[in-house]
Motif scaffolding. Structure first.
Motif, PDB file in Angstrom:
ATOM      1  N   LEU A  22       0.842  -1.141  -0.122  1.00 28.05           N
ATOM      2  CA  LEU A  22       0.059   0.183   0.056  1.00 28.05           C
ATOM      3  C   LEU A  22       0.855   1.241  -0.037  1.00 28.05           C
ATOM      4  O   LEU A  22       0.692   2.341  -0.676  1.00 28.05           O
ATOM      5  CB  LEU A  22      -0.849   0.109   1.222  1.00 28.05           C
ATOM      6  CG  LEU A  22      -2.211  -0.925   1.312  1.00 28.05           C
ATOM      7  CD1 LEU A  22      -2.974  -0.969   2.430  1.00 28.05           C
ATOM      8  CD2 LEU A  22      -3.219  -0.302   0.298  1.00 28.05           C
ATOM      9  N   VAL A  25       2.501   1.803  -3.440  1.00 27.11           N
ATOM     10  CA  VAL A  25       1.398   2.223  -4.305  1.00 27.11           C
ATOM     11  C   VAL A  25       0.999   3.506  -4.323  1.00 27.11           C
ATOM     12  O   VAL A  25       0.924   4.251  -5.051  1.00 27.11           O
ATOM     13  CB  VAL A  25       0.213   1.158  -4.478  1.00 27.11           C
ATOM     14  CG1 VAL A  25      -0.957   1.644  -5.156  1.00 27.11           C
ATOM     15  CG2 VAL A  25       0.578  -0.155  -4.887  1.00 27.11           C
ATOM     16  N   ALA A  26       0.802   4.082  -3.031  1.00 33.44           N
ATOM     17  CA  ALA A  26       0.523   5.207  -2.603  1.00 33.44           C
ATOM     18  C   ALA A  26       1.429   6.252  -3.001  1.00 33.44           C
ATOM     19  O   ALA A  26       1.084   7.426  -3.541  1.00 33.44           O
ATOM     20  CB  ALA A  26       0.088   5.245  -1.210  1.00 33.44           C
ATOM     21  N   ALA A  29       1.152   6.708  -6.702  1.00 27.98           N
ATOM     22  CA  ALA A  29      -0.110   7.140  -7.028  1.00 27.98           C
ATOM     23  C   ALA A  29      -0.117   8.650  -6.691  1.00 27.98           C
ATOM     24  O   ALA A  29      -0.615   9.664  -7.292  1.00 27.98           O
ATOM     25  CB  ALA A  29      -1.175   6.603  -6.284  1.00 27.98           C
ATOM     26  N   ILE A  42      -6.145   3.348  -5.018  1.00 29.25           N
ATOM     27  CA  ILE A  42      -5.017   2.803  -4.360  1.00 29.25           C
ATOM     28  C   ILE A  42      -5.116   1.109  -3.876  1.00 29.25           C
ATOM     29  O   ILE A  42      -4.216   0.388  -4.156  1.00 29.25           O
ATOM     30  CB  ILE A  42      -4.468   3.591  -2.919  1.00 29.25           C
ATOM     31  CG1 ILE A  42      -4.452   5.053  -3.274  1.00 29.25           C
ATOM     32  CG2 ILE A  42      -3.625   3.008  -2.316  1.00 29.25           C
ATOM     33  CD1 ILE A  42      -4.107   5.930  -2.304  1.00 29.25           C
ATOM     34  N   GLN A  45      -4.915  -1.264  -7.135  1.00 26.45           N
ATOM     35  CA  GLN A  45      -3.464  -1.139  -7.485  1.00 26.45           C
ATOM     36  C   GLN A  45      -2.702  -1.952  -6.705  1.00 26.45           C
ATOM     37  O   GLN A  45      -1.526  -2.782  -7.035  1.00 26.45           O
ATOM     38  CB  GLN A  45      -2.847   0.004  -7.723  1.00 26.45           C
ATOM     39  CG  GLN A  45      -3.377   0.838  -9.072  1.00 26.45           C
ATOM     40  CD  GLN A  45      -2.601   2.217  -9.300  1.00 26.45           C
ATOM     41  OE1 GLN A  45      -1.680   2.258  -8.862  1.00 26.45           O
ATOM     42  NE2 GLN A  45      -3.293   2.636  -9.814  1.00 26.45           N
ATOM     43  N   TYR A  53      -6.929  -1.381   3.438  1.00 25.12           N
ATOM     44  CA  TYR A  53      -6.584  -0.065   3.251  1.00 25.12           C
ATOM     45  C   TYR A  53      -6.727   0.796   4.569  1.00 25.12           C
ATOM     46  O   TYR A  53      -5.713   1.256   5.134  1.00 25.12           O
ATOM     47  CB  TYR A  53      -7.086   0.697   1.859  1.00 25.12           C
ATOM     48  CG  TYR A  53      -6.991   1.943   1.933  1.00 25.12           C
ATOM     49  CD1 TYR A  53      -5.852   2.527   1.266  1.00 25.12           C
ATOM     50  CD2 TYR A  53      -7.649   2.909   2.818  1.00 25.12           C
ATOM     51  CE1 TYR A  53      -5.680   4.025   1.356  1.00 25.12           C
ATOM     52  CE2 TYR A  53      -7.488   4.361   2.759  1.00 25.12           C
ATOM     53  CZ  TYR A  53      -6.602   4.791   2.096  1.00 25.12           C
ATOM     54  OH  TYR A  53      -6.193   6.134   2.096  1.00 25.12           O
TER      55      TYR A  53
END
Lengths: 191, 191
Positions: A22, A25-26, A29, A42, A45, A53
């Motif tokens: 996470l 990915v964050a 993003a 998020i 992905q 999350y």
DNA sequence: CGCTAAACGGAACGTCGTTCCGTATGGTGG
DNA sequence: CCACCATACGGAACGACGTTCCGTTTAGCG
């Protein structure tokens, strides 16, 4: 015991893995979509559900802090170093503010979020202020007691002002936040 | 023909009534809830459906402009007057910026909206810039050609910077936008 | 290997902006 | 005075989003 500081009880392996995914990915993003990218995006992905999350990052502030903590710490730690290594306290202050501005203007929507009255960002304000205002205050009082800058502006106010000037700095060619900040810092000078 | 300038074809009486009610309600709601108050809330307080709301004000920008048009026009018209009546062009610029700041900081969320990249606010940006940047530019070039301020800052940039400094000015008792703006304007001075 | 606490997934709910179409009505020509 | 219709109205409905909740899965231990 080569483990990091996890004294009480370990987390499950999948939990740790998901949290790191996470975060990765964050971070990616945020670069393209800013700190307001939808939760579902998020989560998708990262290949997890929205429940996961929220379990790891209850508020958007938690995620933002986790992503940027290292850079914010680095900025905070640079303050005393600059003060020691600069000719004047005002120069140190200017250099440090530059660092802060460079950090902010490369983060889509972060400066906006710092001013948002949205409750989910309260932790973010608090963290930034807690960590950076004292550093700024040291630089500012050093410059003030050297008679280089006026003494009627607080570190809090200065940080807020500089942060504000960084809002919308990307996505607006024609607006140079750095130039305006340097104007502001220049205006701080004792004439 | 005692009617105002409505040459083509009159609007229906109920339409005009609803539009004025919406304007009044919106003006009041903006005061307490800022320019982001929900559509349904305004419509309900005005006693109309959301369809009627959107028919009269297709975007939030249209409503905001309609509510504040008079004040913005007044600010724009004050520019040349101040330039003519001040000792120096820099003083006129400072006075005019003060007017602008006083307008902005009393409008919850307006300064934020001016920086929003939300498409529904595009018209708002355009209107503000179209109306105020030329006024600011006149003041700025007057001060620059008198050698009072540096010439490497555009009116656009200055307006954006001042607007940014007004974000969050209410709802933050430790932040004085006026003081920071005066610092910025002071920094504009040619040393 | 089985058990349980920890963690997961995603359906579901509330809010909000926005659209759309069946209905109501103001104003006008007869 | 009335009928007609362009104009305007209302609010249901849709999609996007944040957030919650609970039935299901699974990691890790004894």
């Amino acid at each position: 015991m080569p483990e990091s500081s996890a004294p009480a009880h370990r987390k499950r392996a999948d939990a740790r893995r998901n949290m790191e995914t996470l975060l990765d990915v964050a971070a990616a993003a945020f670069l393209t979509g800013g700190v307001h990218v939808p939760v579902r995006e998020i989560a998708a992905q990262a290949g997890v559900g929205v429940g996961t999350y929220y379990r790891h990052f209850p508020t958007r502030a938690d995620l933002v802090i986790a992503v940027y903590r290292h850079q914010i710490e680095a900025c905070a730690e640079a303050g005393p170093r600059l003060l020691a290594g600069s000719d004047t306290a005002h120069a140190a202050l200017a250099s440090w503010i530059d660092l802060f501005v460079d950090f902010l203007i490369t983060k889509h929507g972060l400066a906006e979020a710092l001013r948002s009255d949205d409750a989910t960002f309260q932790t973010l304000h608090a963290y930034f202020l807690e960590r950076l205002v004292p550093v700024c205050a040291d630089l500012l009082t050093a410059a003030a007691s050297a008679g280089e800058v006026r003494a009627d502006v607080t570190a809090y106010e200065l940080m807020r002002g500089v942060g504000n000037l960084c809002i919308g700095a990307n996505s607006d060619t024609g607006y140079d936040a750095r130039r305006l900040v340097s104007l502001l810092i220049g205006g701080l000078r004792q004439q």
